[in-house]
Each structure stands twice: as C-alpha cells, then as structure tokens.
Design a protein around this motif. Structure first.
Motif, PDB file in Angstrom:
ATOM      1  N   UNK A  50       0.799  -1.239   0.000  1.00  0.00           N
ATOM      2  CA  UNK A  50       0.000   0.000   0.000  1.00  0.00           C
ATOM      3  C   UNK A  50       0.830   1.287   0.000  1.00  0.00           C
ATOM      4  N   UNK A  51       1.873   1.347   0.788  1.00  0.00           N
ATOM      5  CA  UNK A  51       2.698   2.564   0.844  1.00  0.00           C
ATOM      6  C   UNK A  51       3.425   2.778  -0.479  1.00  0.00           C
ATOM      7  N   UNK A  52       4.004   1.708  -0.991  1.00  0.00           N
ATOM      8  CA  UNK A  52       4.735   1.825  -2.241  1.00  0.00           C
ATOM      9  C   UNK A  52       3.801   2.122  -3.407  1.00  0.00           C
ATOM     10  N   UNK A  53       2.628   1.541  -3.390  1.00  0.00           N
ATOM     11  CA  UNK A  53       1.637   1.808  -4.441  1.00  0.00           C
ATOM     12  C   UNK A  53       1.289   3.297  -4.467  1.00  0.00           C
ATOM     13  N   UNK A  54       1.111   3.864  -3.297  1.00  0.00           N
ATOM     14  CA  UNK A  54       0.816   5.296  -3.206  1.00  0.00           C
ATOM     15  C   UNK A  54       1.992   6.117  -3.740  1.00  0.00           C
ATOM     16  N   UNK A  55       3.210   5.742  -3.341  1.00  0.00           N
ATOM     17  CA  UNK A  55       4.400   6.440  -3.844  1.00  0.00           C
ATOM     18  C   UNK A  55       4.501   6.367  -5.362  1.00  0.00           C
ATOM     19  N   UNK A  56       4.259   5.176  -5.911  1.00  0.00           N
ATOM     20  CA  UNK A  56       4.408   4.979  -7.358  1.00  0.00           C
ATOM     21  C   UNK A  56       3.401   5.793  -8.168  1.00  0.00           C
ATOM     22  N   UNK A  57       2.320   6.227  -7.538  1.00  0.00           N
ATOM     23  CA  UNK A  57       1.323   7.061  -8.216  1.00  0.00           C
ATOM     24  C   UNK A  57       1.604   8.550  -8.060  1.00  0.00           C
TER      25      UNK A  57
ATOM     26  N   UNK B 289       7.534  11.245  -6.872  1.00  0.00           N
ATOM     27  CA  UNK B 289       8.233   9.983  -6.649  1.00  0.00           C
ATOM     28  C   UNK B 289       8.624   9.366  -7.995  1.00  0.00           C
ATOM     29  N   UNK B 290       7.716   9.430  -8.968  1.00  0.00           N
ATOM     30  CA  UNK B 290       8.021   8.914 -10.304  1.00  0.00           C
ATOM     31  C   UNK B 290       9.236   9.634 -10.876  1.00  0.00           C
ATOM     32  N   UNK B 291       9.289  10.940 -10.679  1.00  0.00           N
ATOM     33  CA  UNK B 291      10.427  11.729 -11.167  1.00  0.00           C
ATOM     34  C   UNK B 291      11.715  11.323 -10.437  1.00  0.00           C
ATOM     35  N   UNK B 292      11.621  11.050  -9.145  1.00  0.00           N
ATOM     36  CA  UNK B 292      12.798  10.633  -8.374  1.00  0.00           C
ATOM     37  C   UNK B 292      13.311   9.281  -8.875  1.00  0.00           C
ATOM     38  N   UNK B 293      12.396   8.365  -9.190  1.00  0.00           N
ATOM     39  CA  UNK B 293      12.794   7.058  -9.728  1.00  0.00           C
ATOM     40  C   UNK B 293      13.478   7.248 -11.080  1.00  0.00           C
ATOM     41  N   UNK B 294      12.860   8.033 -11.950  1.00  0.00           N
ATOM     42  CA  UNK B 294      13.425   8.275 -13.282  1.00  0.00           C
ATOM     43  C   UNK B 294      14.796   8.952 -13.176  1.00  0.00           C
ATOM     44  N   UNK B 295      14.934   9.903 -12.281  1.00  0.00           N
ATOM     45  CA  UNK B 295      16.209  10.605 -12.109  1.00  0.00           C
ATOM     46  C   UNK B 295      17.289   9.654 -11.600  1.00  0.00           C
ATOM     47  N   UNK B 296      16.934   8.746 -10.690  1.00  0.00           N
ATOM     48  CA  UNK B 296      17.903   7.775 -10.173  1.00  0.00           C
ATOM     49  C   UNK B 296      18.387   6.857 -11.281  1.00  0.00           C
ATOM     50  N   UNK B 297      17.460   6.393 -12.118  1.00  0.00           N
ATOM     51  CA  UNK B 297      17.829   5.526 -13.235  1.00  0.00           C
ATOM     52  C   UNK B 297      18.732   6.271 -14.216  1.00  0.00           C
TER      53      UNK B 297
END
Length: 144
Positions: free
Chosen positions: A118-125, A129-137
């Motif tokens: 549930x927590x990660x699902x909320x983050x992924x939406x 957070x999506x931008x942080x994931x993309x920036x890390x990659x």
C-alpha cells in the motif's frame, strides 16, 4: 544518450486482434529494441507479490551479459541511495524474462516497486516519486 521509447502510452503494442495480447506486446517491444540496437535497453515495470509487506525496487538482468549485470548493479545502487527504501533489494538474474532473453543488446528490467504494497503503491502514483525514480535511473546510466 539518445532515448528510444518502445511505447509512450499505456497501450499494448502488436496486433490488437491477436490471441494473447501480452505475448504480442512483448514481441513487438523486443522487435523495436532489436531494430534500433541501443547501447542498452532499460525496461521499466512495477512489481506485485501476494504478501503486501514486500517492498523495494529491484533490477533484473540477463545472466550471461557482463554489461547487463554492471548496468543492473549501478541502477540498483542508485535507486537505494536516492529513494532510501526500507528494504534494500539486490539485483537478480532474469534469464527467463522474455525481454531480457530475446533482446540483442545489454539490458535490464527495473521493477520500481510493489503495487501490492500500500505505501509503495501510493508512492508509485505520486508524480514527484516517479520523477525521483526516473532521475535515479538516469543518474545511474550516466555513470557507465
């Protein structure tokens, strides 16, 4: 790096009238990857698991490719540093994963998190957070 997207919208590729749409979608993505022959393929996914407490991003690579392994290690490390997930997962071989097995270039599958948590699902939406994931990659790729 020049980026070539296999798809830019949440739509299946391949023949929509075909029997198993997921198989046709995967084949179409691999065809696009192999046609453009990039330096590396990075396939972005969201994970799921029956147990809701399982969490954390995880990167998969094709086991016989040293470049894929190096890419996976670099991305996994950067995701841990930038996102600071409660569970620090490790890279894993994905020799049975269609995209990795059939792409002719080094590649990884990045599971950004678990939709079943549930927590990660909320983050992924969350767009930030999506931008942080993309920036890390992106940061990890630029280190190679």
């Amino acid at each position: 790096w020049k980026v070539v997207m296999t798809r830019e919208k949440d739509v299946m590729l391949g023949d929509p009238a075909a029997g198993n749409k997921k198989i046709h979608d995967m084949k179409a993505r691999v065809e696009r990857i192999n046609k453009t022959m990039p330096q590396a393929a990075v396939s972005i996914h969201q994970n799921s698991y029956p147990e809701a407490e399982i969490s954390g991003p995880q990167v998969f690579y094709y086991g016989s490719s040293e470049m894929s392994k190096k890419l996976a290690e670099t991305i996994q490390a950067q995701l841990i540093v930038d996102l600071q997930p409660p569970k620090e997962r490790e890279i894993k071989t994905g020799n049975d994963l269609y995209i990795l097995k059939n792409s002719q270039c080094p590649g990884v599958i990045v599971e950004c998190g678990f939709l079943s948590n549930p927590t990660e699902c909320e983050n992924l939406q969350n767009p930030q957070y999506q931008q942080a994931v993309a920036a890390a990659i992106a940061r990890a790729i630029c280190k190679l």
